[in-house]
Write a protein that holds these residues in place. Structure first.
Motif, PDB file in Angstrom:
ATOM      1  N   SER A 176      14.664  27.837 -16.078  1.00  0.00           N
ATOM      2  CA  SER A 176      15.966  28.118 -15.326  1.00  0.00           C
ATOM      3  C   SER A 176      15.690  27.772 -13.950  1.00  0.00           C
ATOM      4  N   ASP A 177      14.889  28.609 -13.203  1.00  0.00           N
ATOM      5  CA  ASP A 177      14.931  28.538 -11.546  1.00  0.00           C
ATOM      6  C   ASP A 177      13.470  28.712 -11.160  1.00  0.00           C
ATOM      7  N   ALA A 178      13.335  28.150  -9.917  1.00  0.00           N
ATOM      8  CA  ALA A 178      12.038  28.486  -9.235  1.00  0.00           C
ATOM      9  C   ALA A 178      12.225  28.876  -7.856  1.00  0.00           C
ATOM     10  N   THR A 179      10.996  29.258  -7.268  1.00  0.00           N
ATOM     11  CA  THR A 179      11.185  29.453  -5.910  1.00  0.00           C
ATOM     12  C   THR A 179      11.328  28.363  -4.927  1.00  0.00           C
ATOM     13  N   GLY A 180      11.659  28.452  -3.757  1.00  0.00           N
ATOM     14  CA  GLY A 180      11.492  27.369  -2.777  1.00  0.00           C
ATOM     15  C   GLY A 180      10.245  26.803  -2.411  1.00  0.00           C
ATOM     16  N   THR A 181       9.963  26.283  -1.451  1.00  0.00           N
ATOM     17  CA  THR A 181       8.734  25.693  -0.946  1.00  0.00           C
ATOM     18  C   THR A 181       8.017  26.288   0.259  1.00  0.00           C
ATOM     19  N   SER A 182       8.887  27.238   0.919  1.00  0.00           N
ATOM     20  CA  SER A 182       8.164  27.760   2.248  1.00  0.00           C
ATOM     21  C   SER A 182       8.914  28.910   2.744  1.00  0.00           C
ATOM     22  N   PRO A 183       8.534  29.695   3.414  1.00  0.00           N
ATOM     23  CA  PRO A 183       9.355  30.872   3.972  1.00  0.00           C
ATOM     24  C   PRO A 183      10.744  30.354   4.703  1.00  0.00           C
ATOM     25  N   GLU A 184      10.635  28.817   5.163  1.00  0.00           N
ATOM     26  CA  GLU A 184      12.043  28.528   5.539  1.00  0.00           C
ATOM     27  C   GLU A 184      13.156  28.479   4.553  1.00  0.00           C
ATOM     28  N   ASP A 185      12.788  28.230   3.124  1.00  0.00           N
ATOM     29  CA  ASP A 185      13.804  28.030   2.400  1.00  0.00           C
ATOM     30  C   ASP A 185      13.597  28.653   0.968  1.00  0.00           C
ATOM     31  N   ASP A 186      12.589  29.701   0.817  1.00  0.00           N
ATOM     32  CA  ASP A 186      12.365  30.624  -0.204  1.00  0.00           C
ATOM     33  C   ASP A 186      13.435  31.649  -0.162  1.00  0.00           C
ATOM     34  N   TRP A 187      14.011  31.920  -1.266  1.00  0.00           N
ATOM     35  CA  TRP A 187      15.189  32.945  -1.516  1.00  0.00           C
ATOM     36  C   TRP A 187      14.696  34.342  -1.771  1.00  0.00           C
ATOM     37  N   GLN A 188      13.322  34.385  -2.128  1.00  0.00           N
ATOM     38  CA  GLN A 188      13.025  35.975  -2.798  1.00  0.00           C
ATOM     39  C   GLN A 188      11.532  36.031  -1.732  1.00  0.00           C
ATOM     40  N   VAL A 189      11.569  36.965  -0.599  1.00  0.00           N
ATOM     41  CA  VAL A 189      10.604  36.877   0.331  1.00  0.00           C
ATOM     42  C   VAL A 189      10.171  38.333   0.809  1.00  0.00           C
ATOM     43  N   LEU A 190       9.261  38.253   1.611  1.00  0.00           N
ATOM     44  CA  LEU A 190       9.324  39.864   2.559  1.00  0.00           C
ATOM     45  C   LEU A 190      10.066  39.402   3.893  1.00  0.00           C
ATOM     46  N   ALA A 197       6.481  34.637   2.257  1.00  0.00           N
ATOM     47  CA  ALA A 197       7.200  34.195   1.001  1.00  0.00           C
ATOM     48  C   ALA A 197       5.845  34.086  -0.229  1.00  0.00           C
ATOM     49  N   PRO A 198       5.865  35.021  -0.651  1.00  0.00           N
ATOM     50  CA  PRO A 198       4.769  35.395  -1.632  1.00  0.00           C
ATOM     51  C   PRO A 198       4.524  34.222  -2.829  1.00  0.00           C
ATOM     52  N   GLN A 199       5.828  33.884  -3.254  1.00  0.00           N
ATOM     53  CA  GLN A 199       5.998  33.087  -4.510  1.00  0.00           C
ATOM     54  C   GLN A 199       5.757  31.603  -4.457  1.00  0.00           C
ATOM     55  N   SER A 200       6.327  31.096  -3.348  1.00  0.00           N
ATOM     56  CA  SER A 200       6.171  29.743  -2.967  1.00  0.00           C
ATOM     57  C   SER A 200       4.822  29.548  -1.954  1.00  0.00           C
ATOM     58  N   TYR A 201       4.126  30.670  -1.671  1.00  0.00           N
ATOM     59  CA  TYR A 201       2.682  30.534  -0.990  1.00  0.00           C
ATOM     60  C   TYR A 201       1.933  30.313  -2.244  1.00  0.00           C
ATOM     61  N   ILE A 202       2.113  30.758  -3.414  1.00  0.00           N
ATOM     62  CA  ILE A 202       1.117  30.376  -4.693  1.00  0.00           C
ATOM     63  C   ILE A 202       1.223  29.113  -5.106  1.00  0.00           C
ATOM     64  N   ALA A 203       2.526  28.687  -5.118  1.00  0.00           N
ATOM     65  CA  ALA A 203       2.844  27.230  -5.129  1.00  0.00           C
ATOM     66  C   ALA A 203       4.196  26.867  -5.000  1.00  0.00           C
ATOM     67  N   PRO A 204       4.483  25.818  -4.552  1.00  0.00           N
ATOM     68  CA  PRO A 204       6.028  25.370  -4.259  1.00  0.00           C
ATOM     69  C   PRO A 204       6.683  25.118  -5.568  1.00  0.00           C
ATOM     70  N   GLU A 205       7.951  25.544  -5.382  1.00  0.00           N
ATOM     71  CA  GLU A 205       8.779  25.556  -6.731  1.00  0.00           C
ATOM     72  C   GLU A 205       8.355  26.165  -8.010  1.00  0.00           C
ATOM     73  N   TYR A 206       7.800  27.384  -7.698  1.00  0.00           N
ATOM     74  CA  TYR A 206       6.876  28.422  -8.610  1.00  0.00           C
ATOM     75  C   TYR A 206       8.059  28.934  -9.500  1.00  0.00           C
ATOM     76  N   PRO A 207       7.737  28.564 -11.106  1.00  0.00           N
ATOM     77  CA  PRO A 207       8.585  29.253 -11.941  1.00  0.00           C
ATOM     78  C   PRO A 207       8.950  30.794 -11.818  1.00  0.00           C
ATOM     79  N   ASN A 208      10.273  30.857 -12.087  1.00  0.00           N
ATOM     80  CA  ASN A 208      10.769  32.345 -11.866  1.00  0.00           C
ATOM     81  C   ASN A 208      11.312  32.938 -13.054  1.00  0.00           C
ATOM     82  N   GLY A 209      12.395  31.987 -13.332  1.00  0.00           N
ATOM     83  CA  GLY A 209      13.509  32.760 -14.325  1.00  0.00           C
ATOM     84  C   GLY A 209      13.486  31.891 -15.542  1.00  0.00           C
ATOM     85  N   SER A 210      13.833  32.214 -16.685  1.00  0.00           N
ATOM     86  CA  SER A 210      14.021  31.466 -17.823  1.00  0.00           C
ATOM     87  C   SER A 210      15.099  31.884 -18.869  1.00  0.00           C
ATOM     88  N   TYR A 211      15.520  31.188 -19.889  1.00  0.00           N
ATOM     89  CA  TYR A 211      16.475  31.772 -21.046  1.00  0.00           C
ATOM     90  C   TYR A 211      15.596  31.967 -22.076  1.00  0.00           C
TER      91      TYR A 211
END
Length: 334
Positions: A125-139, A227-241
């Motif tokens: 379904s969806d993934a994180t962004g690539t950096s603190p500048e574009d990620d949508w779930q962040v600290l 941005a923890p999730q995109s720090y692990i890897a850019p476009e890191y998988p997040n959601g699914s169906y």
């Protein structure tokens, strides 16, 4: 995957799911006219109503866009969506037979599967962004905070929306990767919508939150600290169906049709961000002005088994579950 042993702990992320496992064998499927079971005997020319448990967030936009664009209709599917508030609620509904499909995170699905709840992941379904500048779930933190990266988080108080959930798992994994001792970070629960006020009042040093609340903090003069999730890897998988194992086994043809429609919807969404911004206010409480400015998830239509495996491993490492499923265990039909 190898699994190490340790003491199980109860987490808020799975509270109440255990009861579902007891009822799983009693789930329906006897009346195909009332739900997703109706696809087994007909082709795509026959319309079948499918029920989907979803969330009122931007991540779910591709499904609504796919409905609008006719992708589901072309697969002979009429989507009846029910907006829930948590992934836990959706998983419970799927296994009880209330939903044919559900929009859930990989971590949530993995926790359920580890607890004996018969669910499987059908599509990405969806993934994180690539950096603190574009990620949508962040600290996020205040504009004058000294926290500018993971190295500044030691000995701070940080909020997550639920202890034992996705935010805690991803934050600890990212801090480990950054070489920061996560045990020095005090974690407390603050729901995502309350993070802007908690940051502004100085009740927390930093807060894990998602859009549209990231934009709220930025509008208040705050900043993204990590941005923890995109720090692990850019476009890191997040959601699914996902679906229940029973539903998948009873009607694989219906599953294929839903997967095909979702794949087209996700690919279309990735290429048409303006259409996503336009549709978000139609099924959420996010105002059009904010929808036009907020950071969007990255939509992806292909499952990423290696990343899913890694996330399942995190669940063991941080003692969320005793033994996590592998990606092959979690993905439908693998």
């Amino acid at each position: 995957m190898s699994h190490r042993q340790f003491t199980r702990r109860t987490t808020s992320a799975v509270a109440g799911l255990a009861v579902v496992a007891l009822a799983a064998t009693a789930c329906g499927g006897d009346d195909p006219a009332t739900g997703g079971g109706g696809g087994g005997g007909g082709g795509a020319s026959e319309m079948t109503t499918v029920t989907v448990g979803t969330l009122p967030i931007a991540n779910a936009a591709p499904m609504y866009l796919g409905i609008q664009e006719g992708f589901f209709e072309e697969e002979g599917l009429e989507v009846e969506e029910t907006v829930a508030q948590t992934g836990n609620e959706i998983i419970t509904g799927m296994v009880a037979g209330d939903y044919d499909f559900g929009f859930v995170g990989y971590i949530s699905a993995g926790i359920a599967a580890a607890r004996g709840i018969p669910v499987c992941v059908l599509t990405a379904s969806d993934a994180t962004g690539t950096s603190p500048e574009d990620d949508w779930q962040v600290l996020v933190t205040s504009g004058d905070s000294p926290i500018d990266g993971p190295e500044d988080l030691a000995n701070t108080t940080v909020s997550v929306n639920g202890l034992g959930g996705v935010a805690e798992v991803m934050l600890k994994a990212a801090l480990d990767k950054a070489g920061v001792d996560w045990s020095t970070v005090e974690l407390i629960e603050v729901p995502f919508p309350e993070v802007p006020a908690a940051v502004a009042a100085g009740r927390i040093d930093a807060g894990y939150t998602s859009e549209p609340f990231v934009t709220t903090v930025l509008d208040q003069g705050g900043k993204v600290a990590f941005a923890p999730q995109s720090y692990i890897a850019p476009e890191y998988p997040n959601g699914s169906y996902a679906a229940s194992q029973q539903a998948y086994q009873e009607d694989p043809e219906l599953m294929e049709r839903f997967e095909a429609a979702m794949t087209r919807s996700l690919d279309f969404a990735r290429e048409n961000p303006d259409a996503i911004r336009e549709i978000i206010p139609t099924y959420t409480q996010i105002p059009a002005d904010v929808a036009n400015r907020m950071r969007l998830p990255v939509y992806q239509s292909e499952l990423q088994p290696e990343a899913i495996d890694e996330q399942m491993g995190f669940m063991e490492t941080y003692e969320i579950v005793e033994e996590a499923p592998s990606a092959d265990d979690l993905i439908c039909g693998e």
